[in-house]
Design a protein around this motif. Structure first.
Motif, PDB file in Angstrom:
ATOM      1  N   ARG A  81       4.234  -8.492  19.947  1.00 51.81           N
ATOM      2  CA  ARG A  81       3.689  -7.224  19.476  1.00 51.81           C
ATOM      3  C   ARG A  81       2.454  -7.482  18.628  1.00 51.81           C
ATOM      4  O   ARG A  81       2.503  -8.279  17.692  1.00 51.81           O
ATOM      5  CB  ARG A  81       4.742  -6.478  18.647  1.00 51.81           C
ATOM      6  N   ARG A  82       1.345  -6.803  18.958  1.00 53.46           N
ATOM      7  CA  ARG A  82       0.093  -6.977  18.214  1.00 53.46           C
ATOM      8  C   ARG A  82      -0.015  -5.890  17.150  1.00 53.46           C
ATOM      9  O   ARG A  82       0.329  -4.730  17.398  1.00 53.46           O
ATOM     10  CB  ARG A  82      -1.119  -6.881  19.137  1.00 53.46           C
ATOM     11  N   MET A  83      -0.525  -6.283  16.009  1.00 54.48           N
ATOM     12  CA  MET A  83      -0.625  -5.326  14.905  1.00 54.48           C
ATOM     13  C   MET A  83      -1.938  -5.502  14.172  1.00 54.48           C
ATOM     14  O   MET A  83      -2.412  -6.626  13.961  1.00 54.48           O
ATOM     15  CB  MET A  83       0.556  -5.499  13.933  1.00 54.48           C
ATOM     16  N   ARG A  84      -2.544  -4.399  13.803  1.00 54.62           N
ATOM     17  CA  ARG A  84      -3.741  -4.375  12.958  1.00 54.62           C
ATOM     18  C   ARG A  84      -3.423  -3.597  11.689  1.00 54.62           C
ATOM     19  O   ARG A  84      -2.835  -2.505  11.752  1.00 54.62           O
ATOM     20  CB  ARG A  84      -4.911  -3.715  13.683  1.00 54.62           C
ATOM     21  N   LEU A  85      -3.823  -4.132  10.556  1.00 60.28           N
ATOM     22  CA  LEU A  85      -3.663  -3.469   9.267  1.00 60.28           C
ATOM     23  C   LEU A  85      -5.037  -3.347   8.621  1.00 60.28           C
ATOM     24  O   LEU A  85      -5.777  -4.339   8.520  1.00 60.28           O
ATOM     25  CB  LEU A  85      -2.733  -4.241   8.328  1.00 60.28           C
ATOM     26  N   VAL A  86      -5.390  -2.141   8.211  1.00 61.92           N
ATOM     27  CA  VAL A  86      -6.708  -1.880   7.632  1.00 61.92           C
ATOM     28  C   VAL A  86      -6.535  -1.124   6.317  1.00 61.92           C
ATOM     29  O   VAL A  86      -5.733  -0.181   6.233  1.00 61.92           O
ATOM     30  CB  VAL A  86      -7.595  -1.056   8.595  1.00 61.92           C
ATOM     31  N   ARG A  87      -7.277  -1.542   5.314  1.00 63.29           N
ATOM     32  CA  ARG A  87      -7.206  -0.888   4.001  1.00 63.29           C
ATOM     33  C   ARG A  87      -7.879   0.482   4.055  1.00 63.29           C
ATOM     34  O   ARG A  87      -8.957   0.648   4.628  1.00 63.29           O
ATOM     35  CB  ARG A  87      -7.893  -1.758   2.951  1.00 63.29           C
ATOM     36  N   VAL A  88      -7.216   1.470   3.448  1.00 63.94           N
ATOM     37  CA  VAL A  88      -7.769   2.821   3.311  1.00 63.94           C
ATOM     38  C   VAL A  88      -7.892   3.095   1.811  1.00 63.94           C
ATOM     39  O   VAL A  88      -6.890   3.306   1.116  1.00 63.94           O
ATOM     40  CB  VAL A  88      -6.860   3.868   3.981  1.00 63.94           C
ATOM     41  N   ALA A  89      -9.128   3.045   1.320  1.00 66.48           N
ATOM     42  CA  ALA A  89      -9.360   3.196  -0.120  1.00 66.48           C
ATOM     43  C   ALA A  89      -9.125   4.637  -0.554  1.00 66.48           C
ATOM     44  O   ALA A  89      -9.407   5.584   0.189  1.00 66.48           O
ATOM     45  CB  ALA A  89     -10.780   2.765  -0.466  1.00 66.48           C
ATOM     46  N   ARG A  90      -8.611   4.786  -1.754  1.00 65.32           N
ATOM     47  CA  ARG A  90      -8.389   6.118  -2.326  1.00 65.32           C
ATOM     48  C   ARG A  90      -8.934   6.145  -3.746  1.00 65.32           C
ATOM     49  O   ARG A  90      -9.076   5.107  -4.400  1.00 65.32           O
ATOM     50  CB  ARG A  90      -6.895   6.462  -2.335  1.00 65.32           C
ATOM     51  N   SER A  91      -9.237   7.350  -4.197  1.00 65.99           N
ATOM     52  CA  SER A  91      -9.802   7.486  -5.541  1.00 65.99           C
ATOM     53  C   SER A  91      -8.706   7.294  -6.583  1.00 65.99           C
ATOM     54  O   SER A  91      -7.557   7.669  -6.376  1.00 65.99           O
ATOM     55  CB  SER A  91     -10.446   8.871  -5.710  1.00 65.99           C
ATOM     56  N   HIS A  92      -9.072   6.708  -7.719  1.00 64.79           N
ATOM     57  CA  HIS A  92      -8.148   6.479  -8.834  1.00 64.79           C
ATOM     58  C   HIS A  92      -7.658   7.833  -9.354  1.00 64.79           C
ATOM     59  O   HIS A  92      -8.425   8.792  -9.396  1.00 64.79           O
ATOM     60  CB  HIS A  92      -8.870   5.712  -9.942  1.00 64.79           C
ATOM     61  N   PRO A  93      -6.400   7.987  -9.714  1.00 63.66           N
ATOM     62  CA  PRO A  93      -5.392   6.939  -9.907  1.00 63.66           C
ATOM     63  C   PRO A  93      -4.479   6.738  -8.705  1.00 63.66           C
ATOM     64  O   PRO A  93      -3.501   5.994  -8.806  1.00 63.66           O
ATOM     65  CB  PRO A  93      -4.586   7.477 -11.085  1.00 63.66           C
TER      66      PRO A  93
END
Length: 509
Positions: free
Chosen positions: A91-103
């Motif tokens: 099984r192939r998997m990609r993980l990508v960061r999704v930035a969010r505003s603080h806090p």
């Protein structure tokens, strides 16, 4: 040449395909489609994969939960790496960061599929992460704005509730932070604007705009279609009337100008005026100050009588006394449930406070004459905080009967009740009997030998003639009760604070 032509064709086809999915993805940024769940559903179909969006705490934000390596998720959401690709058991998997505003903690977009990620699938995942960042930022900004509006609304309500219990010092202190100078006044008018519940929020915002934030605008906690406006400036009334005049199905009732400590009484006046506004073509009405019976009584005698009636509460701590008086004043105007909502307490608390006042006064609030007399005393207690100067001296031990015997008051009562005479159904007799039995239609019907529904119809028919609400207990009804007492149609209420043997003296102890 053929090879170049084929290559050009392949690039054109690839560009067209890219344009196709990119356009679909961008559609999710349009106002009607800004939903992370819809984006995740689209992504799952576009790359034929299972998708998940969760934050660094493990909370699922959209999609379906996938088994993820906690350490890897922590590295991505913590900013140590921006993305990761792995393969596990085919099984192939990609993980990508999704930035969010603080806090808010950053999130990770996880995409798992059986086939390898080609260029197209990788581009779609990357661009989807960017779109999700925009959507989450917009949602969080909207949520923050909603929280701010809610907090501001709650603060306005808290200020009004403090004024309702006569705590003007605390109300000014709370208001000074967000609305400096708003309550730097001794008097104000209260207005109640009525619309359908669905239009109430929009109407409240229009009231804020119409008054240029120079008034305290509160969504009524008791009535879903009401907006309460406490306006220190005289111009606010004109601004609100202009607003209401252009809105079908919207009505405005206003009080006379009152001291801030009389906010509860002013609110009752505004509600009373609102009932009149519903029958007027201009859809607005202001409480008629001239009809208040207490203005037609001798001020010194009224002051002395009020002090005697409420004297059993004088030994209480100031805060407790003010709390009991304010709650009772509202409780005599509205139901216990609505009074509780207005004050921000439970209905059991309202009932307990009123029971305590009832016990201290040694009387019975089921008697409408008692309610009318105590209502008069409570309003006079605020309006005559100090002994009046330059008026006729008090008649020693004057009771309510004495107060109601003055020529101005008797004329007012005769004119008011005289309006009922032209009706051949003898509405005055029905109304007098109905008041005498505590506003109970069934008991009145037994005395009159008619059906209870006929009693209600008679009382309801008297309302437009007298221009007062009667079936809903409050200032309007109590004025009519006082008029009956002045005319001698009803016996005086049993209340303390009068000399022994006086018609107003108590029936207890």
């Amino acid at each position: 040449m053929a090879g170049r032509a084929d290559g050009t064709g392949q690039r054109a086809a690839g560009a067209a395909e890219h344009a196709g999915w990119a356009e679909e993805l961008l559609d999710h940024l349009r106002p009607a489609g800004r939903d992370p769940d819809r984006v995740m559903t689209w992504l799952a179909g576009a790359v034929d994969a299972a998708v998940s969006l969760q934050d660094g705490t493990g909370r699922l934000l959209a999609g379906a939960r996938l088994p993820l390596d906690e350490g890897l998720v922590a590295d991505i959401t913590g900013g140590r790496i921006a993305s990761a690709a792995l393969e596990d058991a085919g099984r192939r998997m990609r993980l990508v960061r999704v930035a969010r505003s603080h806090p808010a903690p950053d999130a990770v977009l996880a995409v798992a599929r059986e086939t390898p990620f080609d260029r197209r699938a990788s581009d779609i995942v990357t661009h989807t992460a960017q779109v999700l960042e925009l959507l989450l930022a917009g949602n969080e900004s909207a949520a923050a704005g909603h929280r701010l509006r809610r907090a501001t609304s709650d603060l306005r309500l808290a200020i009004l509730q403090l004024l309702m219990v006569e705590d003007t010092v605390s109300a000014r202190r709370v208001a000074a932070g967000l609305w400096p100078g708003l309550l730097d006044t001794d008097t104000a008018c209260v207005y109640v604007v009525e619309s359908s519940p669905g239009e109430r929020d929009r109407l409240a915002e229009e009231c804020v705009s119409a008054t240029a934030e120079g008034a305290l605008v509160v969504r009524c906690p008791a009535m879903d279609g009401h907006v309460i406006v406490l306006a220190p400036r005289d111009s606010a009334g004109r601004e609100l009337r202009t607003l209401v005049g252009g809105l079908p199905g919207v009505f405005l009732g206003g009080s006379a100008r009152q001291g801030l400590a009389r906010t509860a009484a002013a609110y009752g006046q505004a509600v009373s005026a609102l009932a009149v506004a519903r029958f007027r073509p201009e859809q607005t009405a202001v409480y008629a100050e001239r009809t208040r019976p207490e203005l037609l009584m001798e001020p010194a005698s009224l002051y002395g009588w009020t002090a005697r009636v409420l004297s059993p509460l004088d030994g209480l701590p100031h805060h407790t006394r003010a709390e009991l008086l304010a709650t009772t004043r509202l409780g005599l105007e509205f139901t216990a449930v609505n009074t509780a909502k207005i004050l921000g307490v439970s209905r059991n608390t309202v009932r307990a406070r009123m029971d305590r006042v009832e016990g201290l006064l040694r009387t019975d609030f089921t008697d409408l004459t008692v309610r009318a007399a105590v209502h008069l005393a409570l309003n006079s207690q605020v309006g005559l905080a100090e002994p009046p100067d330059g008026t006729a001296p008090e008649r020693p031990g004057a009771g309510l009967t004495d107060l109601l015997s003055g020529p101005a008051l008797r004329t007012w009562a005769a004119d008011l009740l005289g309006r009922l005479a032209p009706d051949g159904r003898d509405l005055r007799r029905t109304l007098r009997t109905w008041i005498a039995v505590g506003g109970n239609a069934e008991r009145a019907a037994q005395r009159l030998g008619m059906h209870a529904q006929t009693v209600r119809e008679h009382v309801r028919s008297a309302e437009p003639v007298l221009e007062r609400q009667l079936l809903a207990a409050g200032s309007d009804l109590y004025e009519v009760v006082l008029a009956h007492l002045a005319e001698g149609d009803l016996g005086g209420p049993p209340l303390p604070g009068t000399k022994p043997g006086h018609p107003d003296s108590p029936v207890h102890g």
